[in-house]
Design a protein around this motif. Structure first.
Motif, PDB file in Angstrom:
ATOM      1  N   THR A   9      14.178  -8.304  -7.086  1.00  0.00           N
ATOM      2  CA  THR A   9      14.509  -7.899  -5.725  1.00  0.00           C
ATOM      3  C   THR A   9      15.603  -6.840  -5.800  1.00  0.00           C
ATOM      4  O   THR A   9      16.608  -7.042  -6.479  1.00  0.00           O
ATOM      5  N   GLY A  10      15.371  -5.728  -5.112  1.00  0.00           N
ATOM      6  CA  GLY A  10      16.333  -4.629  -5.204  1.00  0.00           C
ATOM      7  C   GLY A  10      17.264  -4.566  -4.005  1.00  0.00           C
ATOM      8  O   GLY A  10      16.888  -4.948  -2.895  1.00  0.00           O
ATOM      9  N   ARG A  11      18.488  -4.127  -4.243  1.00  0.00           N
ATOM     10  CA  ARG A  11      19.405  -3.793  -3.133  1.00  0.00           C
ATOM     11  C   ARG A  11      20.229  -2.591  -3.554  1.00  0.00           C
ATOM     12  O   ARG A  11      20.524  -2.419  -4.747  1.00  0.00           O
TER      13      ARG A  11
ATOM     14  N   VAL B 181       9.601  -1.398  -7.889  1.00  0.00           N
ATOM     15  CA  VAL B 181      10.288  -2.696  -7.921  1.00  0.00           C
ATOM     16  C   VAL B 181       9.622  -3.652  -6.939  1.00  0.00           C
ATOM     17  O   VAL B 181       9.356  -3.282  -5.796  1.00  0.00           O
ATOM     18  N   ASP B 182       9.307  -4.841  -7.393  1.00  0.00           N
ATOM     19  CA  ASP B 182       8.857  -5.906  -6.463  1.00  0.00           C
ATOM     20  C   ASP B 182       8.998  -7.254  -7.155  1.00  0.00           C
ATOM     21  O   ASP B 182       9.171  -7.328  -8.376  1.00  0.00           O
ATOM     22  N   ARG B 183       8.907  -8.314  -6.327  1.00  0.00           N
ATOM     23  CA  ARG B 183       8.986  -9.673  -6.885  1.00  0.00           C
ATOM     24  C   ARG B 183       7.700  -9.971  -7.635  1.00  0.00           C
ATOM     25  O   ARG B 183       6.634  -9.464  -7.269  1.00  0.00           O
TER      26      ARG B 183
ATOM     27  N   GLY C  90       5.444   3.078   5.440  1.00  0.00           N
ATOM     28  CA  GLY C  90       4.777   1.789   5.666  1.00  0.00           C
ATOM     29  C   GLY C  90       5.346   1.054   6.865  1.00  0.00           C
ATOM     30  O   GLY C  90       5.957   1.641   7.755  1.00  0.00           O
ATOM     31  N   ASP C  91       5.174  -0.252   6.851  1.00  0.00           N
ATOM     32  CA  ASP C  91       5.555  -1.059   8.017  1.00  0.00           C
ATOM     33  C   ASP C  91       7.041  -0.989   8.317  1.00  0.00           C
ATOM     34  O   ASP C  91       7.449  -1.199   9.457  1.00  0.00           O
ATOM     35  N   VAL C  92       7.841  -0.702   7.295  1.00  0.00           N
ATOM     36  CA  VAL C  92       9.289  -0.693   7.509  1.00  0.00           C
ATOM     37  C   VAL C  92       9.724   0.465   8.417  1.00  0.00           C
ATOM     38  O   VAL C  92      10.832   0.448   8.947  1.00  0.00           O
TER      39      VAL C  92
ATOM     40  N   SER D 243      -6.417 -12.346   4.946  1.00  0.00           N
ATOM     41  CA  SER D 243      -7.007 -12.623   6.267  1.00  0.00           C
ATOM     42  C   SER D 243      -8.440 -12.110   6.346  1.00  0.00           C
ATOM     43  O   SER D 243      -9.313 -12.785   6.903  1.00  0.00           O
ATOM     44  N   LYS D 244      -8.688 -10.955   5.737  1.00  0.00           N
ATOM     45  CA  LYS D 244     -10.060 -10.425   5.789  1.00  0.00           C
ATOM     46  C   LYS D 244     -11.008 -11.220   4.884  1.00  0.00           C
ATOM     47  O   LYS D 244     -12.190 -11.364   5.174  1.00  0.00           O
ATOM     48  N   THR D 245     -10.463 -11.748   3.784  1.00  0.00           N
ATOM     49  CA  THR D 245     -11.316 -12.564   2.901  1.00  0.00           C
ATOM     50  C   THR D 245     -11.633 -13.894   3.574  1.00  0.00           C
ATOM     51  O   THR D 245     -12.770 -14.385   3.517  1.00  0.00           O
TER      52      THR D 245
ATOM     53  N   GLY E 102      -1.223 -10.787   3.995  1.00  0.00           N
ATOM     54  CA  GLY E 102      -1.673 -10.094   5.207  1.00  0.00           C
ATOM     55  C   GLY E 102      -3.126  -9.694   5.201  1.00  0.00           C
ATOM     56  O   GLY E 102      -4.027 -10.532   5.287  1.00  0.00           O
ATOM     57  N   THR E 103      -3.346  -8.395   5.034  1.00  0.00           N
ATOM     58  CA  THR E 103      -4.688  -7.825   5.219  1.00  0.00           C
ATOM     59  C   THR E 103      -5.751  -8.518   4.373  1.00  0.00           C
ATOM     60  O   THR E 103      -6.755  -9.006   4.907  1.00  0.00           O
ATOM     61  N   VAL E 104      -5.535  -8.543   3.070  1.00  0.00           N
ATOM     62  CA  VAL E 104      -6.617  -8.991   2.181  1.00  0.00           C
ATOM     63  C   VAL E 104      -6.923 -10.495   2.329  1.00  0.00           C
ATOM     64  O   VAL E 104      -8.086 -10.873   2.504  1.00  0.00           O
TER      65      VAL E 104
ATOM     66  N   PRO F 253       0.807  -1.229   0.000  1.00  0.00           N
ATOM     67  CA  PRO F 253       0.000   0.000   0.000  1.00  0.00           C
ATOM     68  C   PRO F 253       0.839   1.279   0.000  1.00  0.00           C
ATOM     69  O   PRO F 253       0.523   2.230  -0.728  1.00  0.00           O
ATOM     70  N   GLY F 254       1.907   1.335   0.793  1.00  0.00           N
ATOM     71  CA  GLY F 254       2.745   2.538   0.861  1.00  0.00           C
ATOM     72  C   GLY F 254       3.426   2.798  -0.468  1.00  0.00           C
ATOM     73  O   GLY F 254       3.416   3.926  -0.976  1.00  0.00           O
ATOM     74  N   GLY F 255       4.014   1.769  -1.048  1.00  0.00           N
ATOM     75  CA  GLY F 255       4.726   1.886  -2.318  1.00  0.00           C
ATOM     76  C   GLY F 255       3.804   2.292  -3.453  1.00  0.00           C
ATOM     77  O   GLY F 255       4.110   3.208  -4.236  1.00  0.00           O
TER      78      GLY F 255
HETATM   79  C1  FAD Z   1      -2.217 -11.117   8.861  1.00  0.00           C
HETATM   80  C2  FAD Z   1      -2.212  -9.619   8.709  1.00  0.00           C
HETATM   81  C3  FAD Z   1      -3.404  -8.918   8.758  1.00  0.00           C
HETATM   82  C4  FAD Z   1      -3.423  -7.534   8.598  1.00  0.00           C
HETATM   83  N1  FAD Z   1      -4.616  -6.884   8.668  1.00  0.00           N
HETATM   84  C5  FAD Z   1      -4.661  -5.541   8.481  1.00  0.00           C
HETATM   85  C6  FAD Z   1      -5.903  -4.844   8.494  1.00  0.00           C
HETATM   86  O1  FAD Z   1      -6.960  -5.440   8.666  1.00  0.00           O
HETATM   87  N2  FAD Z   1      -5.909  -3.508   8.272  1.00  0.00           N
HETATM   88  C7  FAD Z   1      -4.742  -2.804   8.054  1.00  0.00           C
HETATM   89  O2  FAD Z   1      -4.800  -1.584   7.861  1.00  0.00           O
HETATM   90  N3  FAD Z   1      -3.539  -3.438   8.051  1.00  0.00           N
HETATM   91  C8  FAD Z   1      -3.477  -4.792   8.258  1.00  0.00           C
HETATM   92  N4  FAD Z   1      -2.270  -5.441   8.236  1.00  0.00           N
HETATM   93  C9  FAD Z   1      -1.052  -4.653   8.047  1.00  0.00           C
HETATM   94  C10 FAD Z   1      -0.821  -4.344   6.567  1.00  0.00           C
HETATM   95  O3  FAD Z   1      -0.809  -5.515   5.805  1.00  0.00           O
HETATM   96  C11 FAD Z   1       0.483  -3.604   6.439  1.00  0.00           C
HETATM   97  O4  FAD Z   1       0.450  -2.476   7.274  1.00  0.00           O
HETATM   98  C12 FAD Z   1       0.747  -3.142   5.016  1.00  0.00           C
HETATM   99  O5  FAD Z   1       0.745  -4.225   4.124  1.00  0.00           O
HETATM  100  C13 FAD Z   1       2.107  -2.441   4.957  1.00  0.00           C
HETATM  101  O6  FAD Z   1       2.295  -1.909   3.699  1.00  0.00           O
HETATM  102  P1  FAD Z   1       3.719  -1.560   3.127  1.00  0.00           P
HETATM  103  O7  FAD Z   1       3.516  -0.504   2.111  1.00  0.00           O
HETATM  104  O8  FAD Z   1       4.668  -1.319   4.237  1.00  0.00           O
HETATM  105  O9  FAD Z   1       4.181  -2.850   2.283  1.00  0.00           O
HETATM  106  P2  FAD Z   1       3.912  -4.390   2.426  1.00  0.00           P
HETATM  107  O10 FAD Z   1       2.473  -4.691   2.181  1.00  0.00           O
HETATM  108  O11 FAD Z   1       4.502  -4.889   3.693  1.00  0.00           O
HETATM  109  O12 FAD Z   1       4.729  -4.940   1.185  1.00  0.00           O
HETATM  110  C14 FAD Z   1       6.124  -4.772   1.096  1.00  0.00           C
HETATM  111  C15 FAD Z   1       6.553  -5.189  -0.278  1.00  0.00           C
HETATM  112  O13 FAD Z   1       7.925  -4.878  -0.438  1.00  0.00           O
HETATM  113  C16 FAD Z   1       8.513  -5.895  -1.217  1.00  0.00           C
HETATM  114  N5  FAD Z   1       9.955  -5.915  -0.979  1.00  0.00           N
HETATM  115  C17 FAD Z   1      10.623  -6.108   0.178  1.00  0.00           C
HETATM  116  N6  FAD Z   1      11.935  -6.096  -0.023  1.00  0.00           N
HETATM  117  C18 FAD Z   1      12.116  -5.883  -1.350  1.00  0.00           C
HETATM  118  C19 FAD Z   1      13.252  -5.771  -2.165  1.00  0.00           C
HETATM  119  N7  FAD Z   1      14.471  -5.863  -1.664  1.00  0.00           N
HETATM  120  N8  FAD Z   1      13.070  -5.567  -3.486  1.00  0.00           N
HETATM  121  C20 FAD Z   1      11.827  -5.468  -4.018  1.00  0.00           C
HETATM  122  N9  FAD Z   1      10.710  -5.555  -3.280  1.00  0.00           N
HETATM  123  C21 FAD Z   1      10.858  -5.765  -1.962  1.00  0.00           C
HETATM  124  C22 FAD Z   1       7.841  -7.161  -0.720  1.00  0.00           C
HETATM  125  O14 FAD Z   1       7.944  -8.201  -1.691  1.00  0.00           O
HETATM  126  C23 FAD Z   1       6.423  -6.690  -0.541  1.00  0.00           C
HETATM  127  O15 FAD Z   1       5.666  -6.897  -1.687  1.00  0.00           O
HETATM  128  C24 FAD Z   1      -2.216  -6.832   8.387  1.00  0.00           C
HETATM  129  C25 FAD Z   1      -1.007  -7.528   8.316  1.00  0.00           C
HETATM  130  C26 FAD Z   1      -1.002  -8.903   8.478  1.00  0.00           C
HETATM  131  C27 FAD Z   1       0.312  -9.634   8.394  1.00  0.00           C
END
Ligand code: FAD
Length: 467
Positions: free
Chosen positions: A114-116, A32-34, A308-310, A50-52, A46-48, A13-15
């Motif tokens: 995968t990026g570095r 960039v992503d896999r 995002g989560d990072v 589990s909610k589905t 994660g979200t989708v 979502p953040g990206g």
């Molecule tokens: C089981 C579960 C249930 C959740 N339920 C909810 C909910 O109900 N509501 C809610 O708001 N949030 C929920 N969340 C949290 C939500 O999923 C995260 O907050 C959100 O996905 C974070 O988004 P993000 O942009 O940080 O990227 P992420 O969704 O974490 O995705 C990160 C992406 O970065 C890619 N990546 C990582 N390293 C590299 C690299 N080196 N090169 C290229 N790509 C890379 C990965 O492949 C991945 O696709 C839940 C999480 C989990 C695990």
């Protein structure tokens, strides 16, 4: 000079929102992503999913209809993993397609791999074929997300001992399950499996669960889960998990043993930064793999942002999207407004929980006077119609000026109707608005009027006594 004005690492979502926001501002953007992770953790693990899964469980078990049709009501007697997976797969496929289309429509280049970091203005992308290609950029947004933390002492095998990624790929619905960790993810899965008829035991090191939520709501949730045969072991820690032929044995530090077909660990999450070669760009992550940012989501390196989560708390899809948009706007030199401080929390347990603003405990702690207005779903016509006899909406109101200080909802559609309270709070509205407003009838939203009347009657009564 660079391949891209803005590059985004990670398509969660953040990206996505960062990429689209920059593209809307006319920048040349790549993401960039896999190949198998388009949409990120959010869409794939994660979200989708589990909610589905939760919707599939609610529908197939008929749980939400049992108040109306009796406790033996089921849509399907034997619910299999493939029944559940069918719906999950369908939604993941559709959502991935929607995201690909959105990126393409906005001319965001999709770079698979995968990026570095090579340095602060370029990354190596490994597309999987063994060959790496270099991509250069002016600015970059890291949105690499997190993965489940796996304690070293636990021998995960993705069959008997799983984390929240593995639990969506189980081969069969377990007859019994131990959920280690009573956080949001742990409790959401505990609810789903309990609804499926799995005998669930939740083990939690702390004495309480979900302690950022309203106490009364958490009590109600515990009551409902116990009714679905969930057992709670608070103040207990897992010392070891032994795998045996027919099941696993979870051994607690207190000496108790719990037998279970499946043990699910929900022990927090770890930032996916270990393979990013952050040091090549002059960056570092903390012990939990998280990257530090300032109020504009900029890291210590001027052209590198992280969202995002990072970056840690609150680690939600909802907030990650907004962070992505704001980071991209800042990176593109656009004036940005801060994210609104009022952010709702949604917890998709069964029943679901949602709130915005403060809790009674927080208000008491800060010596802020408040009055409580409550509406019970069973007193609303819509509550009766949908068969929800336990839901409730609680408003915390300032007795001085009628401002809403907190909104807490438990039960059907809690995560939807909380936004009415959020909108009133966000616009500085008072309960007078809710008292005077006309709501559609019969709706659950009508609970706002009932709760507002309750609070205003209590406030009026105190004023009358007080003179
Ligand atoms: C089981 C579960 C249930 C959740 N339920 C909810 C909910 O109900 N509501 C809610 O708001 N949030 C929920 N969340 C949290 C939500 O999923 C995260 O907050 C959100 O996905 C974070 O988004 P993000 O942009 O940080 O990227 P992420 O969704 O974490 O995705 C990160 C992406 O970065 C890619 N990546 C990582 N390293 C590299 C690299 N080196 N090169 C290229 N790509 C890379 C990965 O492949 C991945 O696709 C839940 C999480 C989990 C695990």
């Amino acid at each position: 000079m660079y391949d891209y004005d803005l590059l985004v690492l990670g398509s969660g979502p953040g990206g996505q929102k960062a990429a689209i926001a920059a593209a809307k501002l006319g920048r040349r953007v790549g993401i960039v992503d896999r190949r198998d992770m388009i949409g990120g953790v959010c869409i794939n693990t994660g979200t989708v999913p589990s909610k589905t899964l939760r919707e599939a469980v609610l529908y197939l078990t008929g749980l939400s209809q049992r108040d109306l049709y009796g406790s033996s009501y089921r849509v399907k007697e034997e619910i299999t993993v493939s029944d559940l997976a069918a719906r999950t797969q369908h939604v993941i496929t559709r959502q991935t397609d929607v995201i690909r289309n959105q990126l393409a429509r906005n001319r965001v280049a999709m770079i698979t791999g995968t990026g570095r970091f090579a340095d602060a203005h370029s990354i190596w992308v490994d597309g999987g074929s063994g060959r790496e290609s270099k991509v250069t950029f002016d600015k970059i947004v890291i949105a690499a997300g997190t993965r489940p933390a796996r304690p070293d002492s636990v021998d995960f095998d993705d069959r008997t001992i799983v984390d929240s990624d593995g639990v969506i790929n189980l081969q069969a619905v377990p007859r019994s399950m131990v959920v280690v960790g009573a956080g949001v993810i742990g409790m959401e899965y505990a609810s789903m499996f309990a609804a499926l008829g799995t005998k669930v035991t939740v083990v939690e090191r702390r004495e309480r669960m979900l302690d950022f939520c309203d106490d009364e709501v958490v009590e109600s949730l515990k009551y409902h889960l116990r009714d679905l045969s969930v057992a709670f072991r608070f103040g207990e820690e897992v010392a070891a998990v032994e795998k045996h032929q027919t099941a696993a044995l979870c051994i607690l530090k207190s000496g108790k043993k719990i037998a279970a077909d499946t043990v699910m660990y929900s022990a927090g999450r770890q930032g996916q930064t270990d393979d990013l070669a952050l040091e090549a760009a002059g960056l570092e992550a903390d012990r939990r793999g998280r990257i530090k940012v300032d109020a504009n989501y900029r890291t210590s390196v001027e052209n590198i942002y992280a969202v995002g989560d990072v970056i840690g708390f609150p680690a939600l899809a909802s907030t990650s999207m907004e962070q992505g948009r704001l980071a991209a706007q800042h990176a593109c030199g656009e004036p940005i407004r801060e994210m609104h401080g009022l952010q709702p929390i949604g917890i998709y347990t069964i029943p679901e929980i949602s709130f915005v603003g403060q809790t009674e405990a927080q208000l008491t702690e800060s010596s802020t006077p408040f009055e409580v207005g409550i509406a019970r779903y069973r007193e609303l016509a819509r509550g009766q119609i949908v068969g929800d006899s336990y839901g409730m909406l609680k408003l915390l109101v300032s007795p001085d000026d009628g401002r809403l200080l907190g909104v807490h909802v438990f039960g059907t559609a809690a995560t939807e109707i909380v936004h009415i309270g959020q909108a009133v709070m966000g616009c500085g509205g008072t309960i007078d608005y809710l008292v005077d407003a006309v709501f559609n009838y019969p709706t659950l939203a009508e609970a706002y009027k009932v709760a507002a009347l309750d609070a205003s009657n209590k406030i009026r009564n105190i004023v009358r006594i007080d003179g």
